[in-house]
Design a protein around this motif. Sequence first.
Motif, short mmCIF file in Angstrom:
data_model
loop_
_atom_site.label_atom_id
_atom_site.label_comp_id
_atom_site.label_asym_id
_atom_site.label_seq_id
_atom_site.Cartn_x
_atom_site.Cartn_y
_atom_site.Cartn_z
N GLY A 171 -5.96 -10.09 14.43
CA GLY A 171 -7.12 -9.30 14.06
C GLY A 171 -7.12 -7.90 14.65
N CYS A 172 -8.16 -7.12 14.31
CA CYS A 172 -8.20 -5.71 14.73
C CYS A 172 -9.64 -5.23 14.82
CB CYS A 172 -7.43 -4.85 13.72
SG CYS A 172 -7.29 -3.11 14.21
N ASN A 173 -9.93 -4.45 15.87
CA ASN A 173 -11.27 -3.89 16.08
C ASN A 173 -11.40 -2.46 15.57
OD1 ASN A 173 -11.92 -6.28 17.35
ND2 ASN A 173 -11.77 -5.46 19.42
N ARG A 174 -10.31 -1.87 15.09
CA ARG A 174 -10.36 -0.49 14.61
C ARG A 174 -11.05 -0.44 13.25
NH1 ARG A 174 -8.19 2.28 19.19
NH2 ARG A 174 -6.41 1.08 19.93
N ILE A 181 -7.09 -4.98 6.84
CA ILE A 181 -6.70 -6.05 7.76
C ILE A 181 -7.91 -6.73 8.40
CG2 ILE A 181 -5.63 -6.47 10.02
CD1 ILE A 181 -3.30 -4.73 9.09
N PRO A 182 -8.92 -6.00 8.89
CA PRO A 182 -10.07 -6.71 9.46
C PRO A 182 -10.76 -7.64 8.47
CG PRO A 182 -10.08 -4.41 10.14
CD PRO A 182 -9.04 -4.54 9.08
N LEU A 183 -10.69 -7.33 7.18
CA LEU A 183 -11.28 -8.20 6.16
C LEU A 183 -10.51 -9.50 6.03
CD1 LEU A 183 -11.88 -5.51 3.36
CD2 LEU A 183 -13.51 -6.33 5.08
N MET A 184 -9.21 -9.46 6.31
CA MET A 184 -8.36 -10.64 6.13
C MET A 184 -8.09 -11.37 7.44
SD MET A 184 -5.58 -9.11 3.41
CE MET A 184 -5.21 -7.61 4.33
N ARG A 185 -8.12 -10.63 8.55
CA ARG A 185 -7.70 -11.21 9.82
C ARG A 185 -8.82 -11.24 10.86
NH1 ARG A 185 -2.64 -13.85 9.93
NH2 ARG A 185 -1.37 -12.92 8.30
N GLY A 186 -9.94 -10.58 10.60
CA GLY A 186 -11.06 -10.61 11.52
C GLY A 186 -10.91 -9.68 12.70
N LYS A 187 -11.80 -9.82 13.66
CA LYS A 187 -11.78 -9.02 14.88
C LYS A 187 -10.63 -9.46 15.79
CE LYS A 187 -15.47 -6.42 14.36
NZ LYS A 187 -15.36 -4.94 14.32
N GLN A 188 -10.28 -8.58 16.74
CA GLN A 188 -9.15 -8.87 17.62
C GLN A 188 -9.44 -10.09 18.49
OE1 GLN A 188 -7.03 -5.70 19.21
NE2 GLN A 188 -6.04 -6.85 20.81
N ARG A 189 -8.43 -10.96 18.55
CA ARG A 189 -8.47 -12.15 19.40
C ARG A 189 -7.12 -12.26 20.10
NH1 ARG A 189 -9.49 -12.92 14.51
NH2 ARG A 189 -7.81 -14.36 14.02
N SER A 190 -7.09 -12.04 21.39
CA SER A 190 -5.84 -12.03 22.15
C SER A 190 -5.57 -13.41 22.76
CB SER A 190 -5.91 -10.99 23.27
OG SER A 190 -6.19 -9.70 22.76
N ASP A 344 13.21 9.36 15.11
CA ASP A 344 14.39 8.56 14.85
C ASP A 344 14.23 7.66 13.62
OD1 ASP A 344 16.03 9.08 17.46
OD2 ASP A 344 13.99 8.66 18.12
N ARG A 345 13.04 7.09 13.47
CA ARG A 345 12.76 6.18 12.36
C ARG A 345 11.40 6.55 11.77
NH1 ARG A 345 17.29 5.15 13.99
NH2 ARG A 345 17.86 3.43 15.36
N VAL A 346 11.31 6.54 10.45
CA VAL A 346 10.05 6.88 9.80
C VAL A 346 9.85 5.98 8.58
CG1 VAL A 346 8.74 8.66 8.55
CG2 VAL A 346 10.09 9.29 10.55
N GLY A 347 8.68 5.36 8.50
CA GLY A 347 8.27 4.66 7.30
C GLY A 347 7.26 5.50 6.54
N VAL A 348 7.34 5.48 5.21
CA VAL A 348 6.40 6.25 4.39
C VAL A 348 5.80 5.31 3.35
CG1 VAL A 348 6.07 8.24 2.89
CG2 VAL A 348 7.81 8.32 4.70
N PHE A 349 4.47 5.25 3.31
CA PHE A 349 3.77 4.33 2.43
C PHE A 349 2.84 5.10 1.49
CE2 PHE A 349 4.82 2.15 6.33
CZ PHE A 349 5.41 0.98 5.86
N LEU A 350 2.70 4.59 0.29
CA LEU A 350 1.77 5.15 -0.66
C LEU A 350 0.37 4.62 -0.37
CD1 LEU A 350 3.64 4.79 -4.09
CD2 LEU A 350 3.80 6.64 -2.43
N TYR A 351 -0.61 5.51 -0.41
CA TYR A 351 -1.99 5.05 -0.29
C TYR A 351 -2.36 4.19 -1.49
CZ TYR A 351 -7.01 4.97 -0.75
OH TYR A 351 -8.29 4.53 -0.93
N SER A 352 -3.12 3.12 -1.26
CA SER A 352 -3.66 2.35 -2.37
C SER A 352 -5.12 2.02 -2.07
CB SER A 352 -2.85 1.06 -2.60
OG SER A 352 -2.95 0.18 -1.50
N ASP A 353 -5.94 2.08 -3.11
CA ASP A 353 -7.35 1.71 -2.98
C ASP A 353 -7.45 0.21 -2.70
OD1 ASP A 353 -8.85 4.03 -3.24
OD2 ASP A 353 -8.88 3.94 -5.43
N GLU A 354 -8.10 -0.15 -1.61
CA GLU A 354 -8.29 -1.56 -1.27
C GLU A 354 -9.78 -1.86 -1.24
OE1 GLU A 354 -5.81 -3.63 -1.09
OE2 GLU A 354 -4.36 -2.02 -1.38
N GLU A 355 -10.18 -2.84 -2.05
CA GLU A 355 -11.59 -3.19 -2.14
C GLU A 355 -12.17 -3.50 -0.76
OE1 GLU A 355 -9.58 -5.19 -5.78
OE2 GLU A 355 -9.09 -4.70 -3.70
N GLY A 356 -13.37 -2.98 -0.53
CA GLY A 356 -14.04 -3.27 0.73
C GLY A 356 -13.73 -2.29 1.85
#
Length: 459
Positions: A171-174, A181-190, A344-356
């Motif tokens: 999960g994630c608190n950001r 991700i917070p919609l699918m995984r919830g708040k952070q739980r360590s 040294d390493r770079v990932g590039v992602f396309l923005y996509s509209d995500e519901e919610g």
Amino acid sequence: MASHTVITPRARARPITIGFVNLGCSKNQVDSEVMLGALARDGFTLTDDPARAEVVIINTCGFIEEAKQESINAIIEHGALKKTGSCRVLIAAGCLAQRYQGELLKALPELDGVVGTGDTGRIAEICRSLLVPGRRRQRVWASPPPYLYDELTPRLRLGKAHSAYVKIAEGCNRHCAFCAIPLMRGKQRSRPIESIIAEAAALAADGVKEINLISQDTINYGVDLGLRHGLVALLRELVTVKGLRWIRPFYLYPQQVTDELIDLYAGEETITKYIDMPFQHINDALLKRMHRLGDKAHITKLVARLRARIPGLTFRTAFIVGFPGETKAAFSELKRYLTEMEFDRVGVFLYSDEEGTLAADLDKKIERRVMEDRRAELLAIQERIALNKSRRLIGQTIEVMVDGVSEETELLLEARHEGQAPEIDGVVYVNEGMGVAGDFVKVEITDAAAYDLVGRIVG
């Protein structure tokens, strides 16, 4: 890349086979390993042919549009096995299942069950319930996602025997505007430090040399447990685990990077000199619109600080192109930054509209064609940078870990140096000398491409 595994119960009059397809990120892979472990514990065993499976489970990804489409295609493809194979029950598990739940059943009638991220620990029980003939069946299991595995949870690991992923939190608190991700995984739980150390020790005892620490927000590890510098405390314990050679944390947010953490990276031999820190963009207005903390000046100072204090550092980051409001000027700024910083390493992602998500309702959307062109431009810049960096290694001797015989040809070994993370980075092809998977050997680099190296074992 999808990996296929199939499982069969041992002590039944008529064995039932269960096929498994793993999609998505390394965090999803751990979930798959936990589900496979639960199935094995409850009497199921493995086979490699989904066409023979009476139950097929697709562990889905729902992060961005391309990943969602891959998951949907896999569901449709394996649903066809109800006609051409042995499939009686088809289950969608994981992020896409958690996010869309009953909607997924309506959209994909070939599905018999949907199992969200909060119910992966119940997968064996769910499989059995869906197989009972003639009974009115529950079809959606989508509890709020509190589930978090521990060191006692059975896991049937996929991938290399000498390298493992360890999920330290869920999960994630950001509140990044683009992220679901917070919609699918919830708040952070360590997980407690003791649980992670126990798992790492067991993995090391089983021959694992490299552990890769994963979560949605690794820099924030332990905040929910009341730990002020949780990642530092965890790493201090992990470096004492005997048998581990590489400890590689992933997904560091560019905030809360303390001097203590940098000192650990610089001073502890087993912590790889490898930072994985997605920035998403560098234009201040866009960073603010994305709800990212910090700005260009902060990010630039942080990179300089890390490079100055961690000798031999490999730096991986990632950017999103096409976020709503990304002007030509903002994109040009990102291009210049990429050229100047020479990551040294770079990932590039396309923005996509995500519901919610907050970004789904923003104005100033960018056309898909423009986004694809921008991604291609960034990747071309990075390829030139990566090629120059790789060529500087020709003639040098470096230590690598052998991953095994290359899938491309049995005449080559594949290995990785400290600055090459599993699956997402390049490899070192070894065309002279012998080694066994998990061995650490010295290799002289004789040739280089942008992302892969070629060398021979020496000494």
